[in-house]
Scaffold this motif. Structure first.
Motif, PDB file in Angstrom:
ATOM      1  N   GLY A  91     -26.872  36.414   2.020  1.00 25.75           N
ATOM      2  CA  GLY A  91     -27.625  37.066   0.958  1.00 25.75           C
ATOM      3  C   GLY A  91     -28.890  37.725   1.467  1.00 25.75           C
ATOM      4  O   GLY A  91     -29.236  38.837   1.048  1.00 25.75           O
ATOM      5  N   ASN A 109     -28.225  40.937   2.666  1.00 16.24           N
ATOM      6  CA  ASN A 109     -27.683  41.811   1.619  1.00 16.24           C
ATOM      7  C   ASN A 109     -26.233  42.181   1.904  1.00 16.24           C
ATOM      8  O   ASN A 109     -25.827  43.339   1.777  1.00 16.24           O
ATOM      9  CB  ASN A 109     -28.534  43.079   1.476  1.00 16.24           C
ATOM     10  CG  ASN A 109     -28.266  43.817   0.174  1.00 16.24           C
ATOM     11  OD1 ASN A 109     -27.897  43.202  -0.831  1.00 16.24           O
ATOM     12  ND2 ASN A 109     -28.422  45.124   0.179  1.00 16.24           N
ATOM     13  N   ILE A 111     -23.340  40.167   0.701  1.00 11.06           N
ATOM     14  CA  ILE A 111     -22.317  39.581  -0.167  1.00 11.06           C
ATOM     15  C   ILE A 111     -21.767  40.693  -1.063  1.00 11.06           C
ATOM     16  O   ILE A 111     -22.469  41.218  -1.929  1.00 11.06           O
ATOM     17  CB  ILE A 111     -22.867  38.427  -1.017  1.00 11.06           C
ATOM     18  CG1 ILE A 111     -23.463  37.339  -0.119  1.00 11.06           C
ATOM     19  CG2 ILE A 111     -21.739  37.834  -1.879  1.00 11.06           C
ATOM     20  CD1 ILE A 111     -24.099  36.192  -0.886  1.00 11.06           C
ATOM     21  N   LEU A 112     -20.503  41.039  -0.852  1.00 13.07           N
ATOM     22  CA  LEU A 112     -19.904  42.169  -1.568  1.00 13.07           C
ATOM     23  C   LEU A 112     -18.940  41.745  -2.661  1.00 13.07           C
ATOM     24  O   LEU A 112     -18.640  42.540  -3.560  1.00 13.07           O
ATOM     25  CB  LEU A 112     -19.156  43.073  -0.581  1.00 13.07           C
ATOM     26  CG  LEU A 112     -20.005  43.767   0.484  1.00 13.07           C
ATOM     27  CD1 LEU A 112     -19.116  44.631   1.378  1.00 13.07           C
ATOM     28  CD2 LEU A 112     -21.105  44.617  -0.145  1.00 13.07           C
ATOM     29  N   TYR A 160     -17.031  38.038  -4.782  1.00 15.90           N
ATOM     30  CA  TYR A 160     -16.969  36.586  -4.981  1.00 15.90           C
ATOM     31  C   TYR A 160     -15.679  36.251  -5.714  1.00 15.90           C
ATOM     32  O   TYR A 160     -15.451  36.712  -6.835  1.00 15.90           O
ATOM     33  CB  TYR A 160     -18.183  36.099  -5.777  1.00 15.90           C
ATOM     34  CG  TYR A 160     -18.150  34.623  -6.086  1.00 15.90           C
ATOM     35  CD1 TYR A 160     -18.039  33.681  -5.066  1.00 15.90           C
ATOM     36  CD2 TYR A 160     -18.216  34.165  -7.396  1.00 15.90           C
ATOM     37  CE1 TYR A 160     -18.000  32.325  -5.341  1.00 15.90           C
ATOM     38  CE2 TYR A 160     -18.187  32.818  -7.687  1.00 15.90           C
ATOM     39  CZ  TYR A 160     -18.077  31.896  -6.655  1.00 15.90           C
ATOM     40  OH  TYR A 160     -18.029  30.552  -6.935  1.00 15.90           O
ATOM     41  N   VAL A 189     -24.248  31.464  -4.566  1.00 12.18           N
ATOM     42  CA  VAL A 189     -23.977  32.883  -4.334  1.00 12.18           C
ATOM     43  C   VAL A 189     -24.947  33.764  -5.131  1.00 12.18           C
ATOM     44  O   VAL A 189     -25.465  34.761  -4.617  1.00 12.18           O
ATOM     45  CB  VAL A 189     -22.511  33.205  -4.694  1.00 12.18           C
ATOM     46  CG1 VAL A 189     -22.270  34.704  -4.749  1.00 12.18           C
ATOM     47  CG2 VAL A 189     -21.560  32.558  -3.691  1.00 12.18           C
ATOM     48  N   GLU A 190     -25.207  33.384  -6.365  1.00 12.12           N
ATOM     49  CA  GLU A 190     -26.100  34.200  -7.184  1.00 12.12           C
ATOM     50  C   GLU A 190     -27.558  34.035  -6.775  1.00 12.12           C
ATOM     51  O   GLU A 190     -28.332  35.005  -6.834  1.00 12.12           O
ATOM     52  CB  GLU A 190     -25.872  33.892  -8.663  1.00 12.12           C
ATOM     53  CG  GLU A 190     -24.479  34.334  -9.122  1.00 12.12           C
ATOM     54  CD  GLU A 190     -24.247  34.205 -10.614  1.00 12.12           C
ATOM     55  OE1 GLU A 190     -25.176  33.768 -11.337  1.00 12.12           O
ATOM     56  OE2 GLU A 190     -23.138  34.548 -11.060  1.00 12.12           O
ATOM     57  N   TYR A 231     -26.242  37.874  -5.239  1.00 11.38           N
ATOM     58  CA  TYR A 231     -25.034  38.530  -5.723  1.00 11.38           C
ATOM     59  C   TYR A 231     -25.077  38.634  -7.242  1.00 11.38           C
ATOM     60  O   TYR A 231     -25.267  37.645  -7.947  1.00 11.38           O
ATOM     61  CB  TYR A 231     -23.793  37.743  -5.301  1.00 11.38           C
ATOM     62  CG  TYR A 231     -22.497  38.371  -5.775  1.00 11.38           C
ATOM     63  CD1 TYR A 231     -22.016  39.517  -5.169  1.00 11.38           C
ATOM     64  CD2 TYR A 231     -21.774  37.828  -6.829  1.00 11.38           C
ATOM     65  CE1 TYR A 231     -20.835  40.115  -5.591  1.00 11.38           C
ATOM     66  CE2 TYR A 231     -20.586  38.407  -7.263  1.00 11.38           C
ATOM     67  CZ  TYR A 231     -20.128  39.554  -6.643  1.00 11.38           C
ATOM     68  OH  TYR A 231     -18.950  40.138  -7.070  1.00 11.38           O
ATOM     69  N   ASN A 232     -24.866  39.830  -7.774  1.00  7.13           N
ATOM     70  CA  ASN A 232     -24.837  40.024  -9.225  1.00  7.13           C
ATOM     71  C   ASN A 232     -23.597  40.800  -9.667  1.00  7.13           C
ATOM     72  O   ASN A 232     -23.571  41.372 -10.751  1.00  7.13           O
ATOM     73  CB  ASN A 232     -26.105  40.721  -9.710  1.00  7.13           C
ATOM     74  CG  ASN A 232     -26.279  42.107  -9.121  1.00  7.13           C
ATOM     75  OD1 ASN A 232     -25.430  42.585  -8.358  1.00  7.13           O
ATOM     76  ND2 ASN A 232     -27.384  42.763  -9.462  1.00  7.13           N
ATOM     77  N   GLY A 233     -22.565  40.806  -8.809  1.00  7.51           N
ATOM     78  CA  GLY A 233     -21.326  41.473  -9.149  1.00  7.51           C
ATOM     79  C   GLY A 233     -20.418  40.588  -9.984  1.00  7.51           C
ATOM     80  O   GLY A 233     -20.798  39.497 -10.430  1.00  7.51           O
TER      81      GLY A 233
END
Length: 283
Positions: free
Chosen positions: A203, A206, A208-209, A211, A244-245, A249-251
């Motif tokens: 993270g 930058n 993490i693409l 999940y 992860v968040e 990550y916000n996907g």
């Protein structure tokens, strides 16, 4: 951590979850009708078809393409075969661009058949990814390197931990261009004693693409085709997603379940309904 209750637009379905039993246009309709926000199709459903038409359908139904699955394996016995593998992935990247995919998932391949040269296979993987990176930039589709559980090292992926995958990303893309990162799949990484630290470091870079969620059954019967529905196994799914968040990550949260004897035998709408319920209650 984001609350997924009543927020299926934050969730995606990888089409493997439905077992590839219907034409992709029907699967797209089902996933949109069930209220999900995203879809991750496979090349087997796309290649040879009318890719622009599929892209228009996905866009018209308000779905995002959270990923395009998956790469041709890279390691090869000859330079000609290696070059062919790279070219196949370049062609797939071009389709991913037409679909508007947020990333192209790299499952890199295992040992060359008949070989015991693990380091050689890993070297080919790094070389192949380096060659694909420029195409990814040209297409505007990042490469999402997915480390697989070590049980797959011989046949499917010689990249097996998030830390190892991150090291490759940093090697081939030291400037952090945004065109290579990592797909974090709980099925493959839940066991890792360095998981929390590795996710945090990824993270910070930058990278993490994507999940992916499912579950690891306590009495799994098949190393490939017996993944569990979320909540039916041993993975602490909220803890992993929180990690992860926190890492930025916000996907979308993407469901990917291979289950030949269970979920692929059920009606697709039933599977989608259960996915929706579990995403909102146990993930």
């Amino acid at each position: 951590m984001r609350n997924l209750q009543g927020r299926l637009e934050l969730c995606s379905i990888n089409t493997a979850t439905l077992g590839h039993r219907e034409p992709l246009n029907q699967t797209i309709e089902r996933i949109a009708r069930a209220g999900f926000g995203g879809i991750a199709p496979w090349r087997r459903e796309v290649e040879g078809g009318d890719v622009p038409r599929l892209a228009r359908q996905i866009k018209a139904l308000g779905l995002s393409v959270t990923g395009y699955c998956r790469s041709t394996y890279l390691p090869a016995a000859t330079s000609a075969e290696f070059s062919a593998n790279v070219e196949a992935n370049r062609a797939a990247l071009r389709d991913a661009a037409v679909l508007g995919a947020q990333c192209f998932v790299l499952v890199v391949g295992g040992l060359v058949p008949g070989s015991r040269d693990l380091e050689g296979a890993r070297s080919q993987v790094v070389d192949g990814i380096s060659m694909l990176l420029e195409t990814a930039r040209e297409c505007g589709v990042p490469l999402a390197l997915e480390p697989l559980h070590p049980m797959y090292a011989a046949k499917r992926a010689v990249v097996n931990t998030i830390a190892q995958a991150l090291s490759i990303c940093e090697t081939v893309d030291p400037d952090r261009s945004g065109f290579i990162g990592i797909a974090v799949d709980v099925y493959h990484c839940w066991w890792d004693p360095e998981l929390t630290a590795s996710i945090a470091t990824t993270g910070q870079a930058n990278r993490i693409l994507a999940y992916h969620v499912c579950d690891w059954l306590h009495e799994t019967n098949d190393m490939l085709l017996d993944r569990g529905m979320m909540g039916d196994g041993v993975i602490d799914l909220p803890a992993v997603r929180s990690c992860v968040e926190r890492a930025g990550y916000n996907g979308l949260v993407e469901v990917e379940i291979f289950s030949a004897q269970n979920w692929w035998q059920r009606e697709p709408d039933e599977v989608l309904a259960i996915c929706a319920e579990r995403l909102q209650t146990v993930c």
